[in-house]
Design an enzyme around this catalytic site. Sequence first.
Site, short mmCIF file in Angstrom:
data_model
loop_
_atom_site.label_atom_id
_atom_site.label_comp_id
_atom_site.label_asym_id
_atom_site.label_seq_id
_atom_site.Cartn_x
_atom_site.Cartn_y
_atom_site.Cartn_z
N GLY A 49 37.89 47.54 77.08
CA GLY A 49 38.72 47.54 78.24
C GLY A 49 39.02 48.95 78.49
O GLY A 49 38.73 49.80 77.69
N GLN A 54 42.58 56.06 82.58
CA GLN A 54 41.60 56.66 81.65
C GLN A 54 40.53 57.42 82.17
O GLN A 54 39.80 58.03 81.66
CB GLN A 54 41.27 55.46 80.66
N CYS A 92 42.07 53.21 71.02
CA CYS A 92 42.10 53.46 72.41
C CYS A 92 41.15 54.46 72.79
O CYS A 92 41.25 55.56 71.94
CB CYS A 92 43.59 53.77 72.59
N LEU A 93 40.35 54.35 73.79
CA LEU A 93 39.26 55.42 74.00
C LEU A 93 40.14 56.80 74.31
O LEU A 93 39.57 57.81 74.20
CB LEU A 93 38.53 54.90 75.19
N HIS A 134 47.37 45.79 76.22
CA HIS A 134 47.08 47.05 75.90
C HIS A 134 46.92 47.60 77.34
O HIS A 134 47.11 48.89 77.59
CB HIS A 134 45.74 46.99 75.13
N GLU A 135 45.77 47.19 78.13
CA GLU A 135 45.40 47.99 79.24
C GLU A 135 46.51 47.95 80.37
O GLU A 135 46.91 48.77 81.10
CB GLU A 135 44.23 47.04 80.04
N HIS A 138 48.49 50.61 79.76
CA HIS A 138 47.96 52.13 80.45
C HIS A 138 48.71 52.29 81.88
O HIS A 138 48.76 53.49 82.25
CB HIS A 138 46.67 52.14 80.37
NI NI Z 1 43.50 52.27 75.55
#
Ligand code: NI
Length: 148
Positions: A49, A54, A92-93, A134-135, A138
């Site tokens: 995701g 991001q 998480c990226l 999670h998304e 963000h």
């Molecule tokens: Ni993330």
Amino acid sequence: MTVRKITTVGDEVLRQKAREIEPTEFGTPELQRLASDMIDTMTKANGVGIAAPQVGESLRLFIIDTTDGPAALANPVITPRSKKTTVDTEGCLSCPGQEVAVTRFQKISVHAKTLDGGSVNFDAEDFLSRVLQHELDHLDGILIIDKE
Ligand code: NI
């Protein structure tokens, strides 16, 4: 194929409350291009995701990788379907090298818009439910490191 730089902890955009996508923005090439860049960026990074902040855009848009391929969701609203929660490790990226045990609702309902402005409503459980929550975090400036 445009892979964008992924913002990481310390980038202010990750801490902002992202703004809603306006009705006039749906169906535009700009929104389509952003979503396409996000998909390329997520795929290259092997993510499941990715949210617009991001890639540096403070907009309420995220991509999730599903069994049917990547799906873009705009202005998402998530409602828990019960109080039952589960705990699992998330990465998480934008938080390289971090793994955090995070509590999430097990079952949720999702209401969102497609890139064309159509409505999409569905239920999700377990892993998909976790990724969606999670998304969504963000878009509200929340990171997994806040959940430690
Ligand atoms: Ni993330």
